[in-house]
Design a protein around this motif. Structure first.
Motif, PDB file in Angstrom:
ATOM      1  N   HIS A  61       0.812  -1.226   0.000  1.00 19.29           N
ATOM      2  CA  HIS A  61       0.000   0.000   0.000  1.00 19.29           C
ATOM      3  C   HIS A  61       0.845   1.275   0.000  1.00 19.29           C
ATOM      4  N   GLY A  62       2.169   1.124   0.084  1.00 24.36           N
ATOM      5  CA  GLY A  62       3.024   2.304   0.097  1.00 24.36           C
ATOM      6  C   GLY A  62       3.277   2.816   1.510  1.00 24.36           C
ATOM      7  N   LEU A  63       2.552   2.310   2.499  1.00 25.51           N
ATOM      8  CA  LEU A  63       2.779   2.703   3.899  1.00 25.51           C
ATOM      9  C   LEU A  63       2.180   1.664   4.822  1.00 25.51           C
ATOM     10  N   SER A  64       2.741   1.559   6.033  1.00 27.50           N
ATOM     11  CA  SER A  64       2.142   0.627   6.991  1.00 27.50           C
ATOM     12  C   SER A  64       1.168   1.407   7.866  1.00 27.50           C
ATOM     13  N   ARG A  65       0.337   0.674   8.643  1.00 27.40           N
ATOM     14  CA  ARG A  65      -0.726   1.395   9.357  1.00 27.40           C
ATOM     15  C   ARG A  65      -0.165   2.338  10.412  1.00 27.40           C
ATOM     16  N   ASN A  66      -0.859   3.461  10.554  1.00 26.66           N
ATOM     17  CA  ASN A  66      -0.454   4.499  11.486  1.00 26.66           C
ATOM     18  C   ASN A  66      -0.988   4.129  12.868  1.00 26.66           C
ATOM     19  N   LEU A  67      -0.077   3.824  13.781  1.00 26.03           N
ATOM     20  CA  LEU A  67      -0.496   3.342  15.099  1.00 26.03           C
ATOM     21  C   LEU A  67      -1.040   4.463  15.983  1.00 26.03           C
ATOM     22  N   ASP A  68      -1.004   5.712  15.485  1.00 21.47           N
ATOM     23  CA  ASP A  68      -1.640   6.815  16.228  1.00 21.47           C
ATOM     24  C   ASP A  68      -3.053   7.075  15.725  1.00 21.47           C
ATOM     25  N   ASP A  71      -8.595   4.168  13.877  1.00 24.06           N
ATOM     26  CA  ASP A  71      -9.261   3.388  12.816  1.00 24.06           C
ATOM     27  C   ASP A  71      -8.264   2.514  12.057  1.00 24.06           C
ATOM     28  N   GLU A  72      -7.044   3.019  11.876  1.00 25.10           N
ATOM     29  CA  GLU A  72      -6.033   2.193  11.181  1.00 25.10           C
ATOM     30  C   GLU A  72      -5.544   1.058  12.077  1.00 25.10           C
ATOM     31  N   VAL A  73      -5.439   1.331  13.372  1.00 24.69           N
ATOM     32  CA  VAL A  73      -5.022   0.270  14.294  1.00 24.69           C
ATOM     33  C   VAL A  73      -5.988  -0.904  14.158  1.00 24.69           C
ATOM     34  N   TYR A  74      -7.284  -0.606  14.098  1.00 26.96           N
ATOM     35  CA  TYR A  74      -8.293  -1.671  14.020  1.00 26.96           C
ATOM     36  C   TYR A  74      -8.463  -2.246  12.614  1.00 26.96           C
ATOM     37  N   PHE A  75      -8.592  -1.348  11.616  1.00 28.56           N
ATOM     38  CA  PHE A  75      -9.054  -1.832  10.303  1.00 28.56           C
ATOM     39  C   PHE A  75      -7.961  -1.835   9.233  1.00 28.56           C
ATOM     40  N   GLY A  76      -6.745  -1.403   9.613  1.00 29.64           N
ATOM     41  CA  GLY A  76      -5.633  -1.428   8.665  1.00 29.64           C
ATOM     42  C   GLY A  76      -5.593  -0.180   7.804  1.00 29.64           C
ATOM     43  N   VAL A  77      -4.570  -0.140   6.923  1.00 32.79           N
ATOM     44  CA  VAL A  77      -4.417   0.989   5.998  1.00 32.79           C
ATOM     45  C   VAL A  77      -5.666   1.070   5.129  1.00 32.79           C
ATOM     46  N   HIS A  78      -6.239   2.250   5.005  1.00 29.89           N
ATOM     47  CA  HIS A  78      -7.386   2.370   4.094  1.00 29.89           C
ATOM     48  C   HIS A  78      -7.574   3.796   3.593  1.00 29.89           C
ATOM     49  N   GLN A  79      -8.151   3.878   2.393  1.00 28.54           N
ATOM     50  CA  GLN A  79      -8.507   5.186   1.831  1.00 28.54           C
ATOM     51  C   GLN A  79      -9.937   5.528   2.198  1.00 28.54           C
ATOM     52  N   GLN A  80     -10.794   4.516   2.219  1.00 28.84           N
ATOM     53  CA  GLN A  80     -12.184   4.739   2.637  1.00 28.84           C
ATOM     54  C   GLN A  80     -12.850   3.430   3.049  1.00 28.84           C
ATOM     55  N   MET A  81     -13.930   3.581   3.836  1.00 37.12           N
ATOM     56  CA  MET A  81     -14.766   2.421   4.214  1.00 37.12           C
ATOM     57  C   MET A  81     -16.208   2.823   3.925  1.00 37.12           C
ATOM     58  N   MET A  82     -17.046   1.848   3.652  1.00 41.07           N
ATOM     59  CA  MET A  82     -18.473   2.126   3.449  1.00 41.07           C
ATOM     60  C   MET A  82     -19.283   0.856   3.704  1.00 41.07           C
ATOM     61  N   ALA A  83     -20.591   1.040   3.814  1.00 42.91           N
ATOM     62  CA  ALA A  83     -21.490  -0.113   3.844  1.00 42.91           C
ATOM     63  C   ALA A  83     -22.136  -0.188   2.463  1.00 42.91           C
ATOM     64  N   ALA A  84     -22.338  -1.402   1.964  1.00 42.50           N
ATOM     65  CA  ALA A  84     -22.886  -1.530   0.608  1.00 42.50           C
ATOM     66  C   ALA A  84     -23.657  -2.834   0.484  1.00 42.50           C
ATOM     67  N   ARG A  85     -24.567  -2.857  -0.456  1.00 34.81           N
ATOM     68  CA  ARG A  85     -25.175  -4.136  -0.820  1.00 34.81           C
ATOM     69  C   ARG A  85     -25.564  -4.078  -2.287  1.00 34.81           C
TER      70      ARG A  85
END
Ligand code: FAD
Ligand code: SF4
Length: 401
Positions: A61-68, A71-85
């Protein structure tokens, strides 16, 4: 004159013989890598011999998760999250079939030449049969979870031998960790990775014991899920749904069915996939999408017009429930069914929702798994537990031994 390419060194290695002891011994999750000549890289690549999530996050991903960033500590590196169906769900898919739909679109539009996914064996609807799919029909035949350890990477040799240059792999965290570690050896121009979260997986025999202990009609179960309403929903052949509260599970009987690999796994959220599709961070009935990088965004863009979406939400406070679950699990407490049902109803009303439900599930599993590793593999604890998991576990009081 064209230069003769030297044979890659891994091609001289031999896959593990069926029945032999795998390099990770009882911690092996049967990810499939050792069923190929890529076993050559096992010491470095195996998720249970060499935990290296932070390093692989950086290369993927170009970077590891930011421990500060909580949301990254829990869900990992991400650009966005959403709910979908899906507006039109795929009948028989695990949820609404977003995973199968993305895979079909990628093949259809020529982004990839093949897809690694897992169908079931002809004789057993839950028996895993990994394949390298080259048609939409083959991808659709792999829909629905095979809720067992599955050697998805066992088809990697076929990929290299086929000369394929653009590939999609669908898989769970341990498979994807090993895949990322050998990615540069596969001779591909582009690798796309579509992950699902995964927890509490079992061998095929373990699954049978779970079904027989928990469902009224184990032989007719076609699909099941640990739902956000704190119940297991079993779908039967006739379409009926049987619901069993989590708190009524026969913990004593079931404690030893989980595979040792899954009891020592801290990659619930599939940190290294480009795009992750699960359900636990979404409201009941919706799927949860985590876009980790630009490749993941491109994959999601292919299907957005077939989806209904909403922002992720978070409600409640999981912490007291997690703290109470730690000694309860240790003592294998099982409530009588009437009490379990009552508790299920109460917790559904006031319990954690959306991302907080996901945190509840991550915390409960990470504390349990941390204790499992500490008790059974104390010499592995420091290196095997990633920093983000140590941070999560440190919020709770654990028994001394
Ligand atoms: P479908 O379109 O039905 O496609 C399912 C895909 O999963 C298929 O492509 C198939 O190749 C692949 N697959 C099936 N079985 C396996 C396997 N054993 N190993 C690797 N790949 C497999 N989500 C959560 O949010 N929380 C959880 O705790 C959770 N636990 C899971 C445990 C397991 C063992 C698995 C396989 C998935 C789990 N998921 C979890 C993911 C979730 O259940 C759905 O798979 C996901 O939301 C995709 O649903 P779908 O309808 O889009 O998939
Ligand atoms: Fe090999 Fe995978 Fe088992 Fe590790 S988990 S020993 S890489 S098959």
């Amino acid at each position: 004159m064209t230069a003769v390419q030297p044979t890659p060194k891994h091609q001289k290695s031999k896959a593990l013989k069926p029945g032999s002891r795998p390099p990770a011994k009882e911690l092996c999750s049967e990810c499939g890598l050792c069923d190929t000549y890529y076993i050559h890289y096992v010491k470095e690549a195996c998720a249970f011999l060499n935990q290296q999530i932070a390093t692989l996050e950086e290369s993927a991903h170009g970077l590891s998760r930011n421990l500060d960033n909580p949301d990254e500590v829990y869900f990992g590196v991400h650009q966005q999250m959403m709910a979908a169906r899906k507006q039109e769900p795929i009948p028989g898919a695990q949820w609404t079939g977003i995973v199968s739909t993305i895979a079909c679109e990628m093949l259809d539009r020529g982004l990839v030449e093949g897809v690694v996914c897992v169908q079931n064996t002809p004789e057993d609807r839950f028996g895993p049969m990994p394949i390298l799919a080259r048609t939409k029909e083959e991808i659709l035949a792999a829909k629905v979870n095979k809720p067992t350890l599955s050697p998805n990477l066992s088809v990697l040799e076929q990929v290299e031998q086929s000369g394929m240059k653009r590939l999609l792999v669908i898989g769970v965290g341990c498979q994807i960790q090993a895949l990322r570690a050998v990615q540069k050896e596969l001779g591909l121009e582009k690798l796309y990775i579509l992950g699902t979260p995964c927890v509490d997986n079992v061998s095929r025999e373990g699954l049978q014991k779970f079904l027989e202990t928990t469902s009224k009609s184990p032989e007719t179960v076609v699909h099941y899920e640990f739902m956000q309403d704190f119940r297991i929903h079993f779908k039967h052949e006739d379409g009926s749904i049987e619901k069993v509260p989590f708190f009524g599970l026969n913990t004593k009987e079931l404690k030893d069915i989980f595979a040792p690999s899954c009891l020592s796994c801290f990659d619930y959220v599939n940190s290294l996939a480009d795009l992750v599709v699960g359900y636990m961070g979404a409201p009941y009935g919706w799927q949860w999408i985590v876009v980790r990088n630009q490749t993941g965004q491109e994959m999601l863009d292919l299907v957005t017009e077939q989806l209904e979406t909403q922002p992720v939400m978070s409600r409640g406070d999981r912490r007291a429930a997690v703290q109470q679950s730690i000694p309860a699990y240790d003592k294998a407490v099982t409530l009588p069914m009437w009490a379990a049902k009552l508790m299920g109803v109460a917790i559904e009303r006031i319990g954690p929702k959306g991302l907080e439900y996901a945190r509840f599930s991550i915390d409960s599993h990470f504390t349990r798994n941390y204790l499992y590793v500490k008790r059974n593999y104390p010499e592995k604890l420091e290196a095997h537990v990633p920093e983000f998991a140590k941070q999560i576990v440190s919020q709770y009081q654990l028994p001394e031994s």
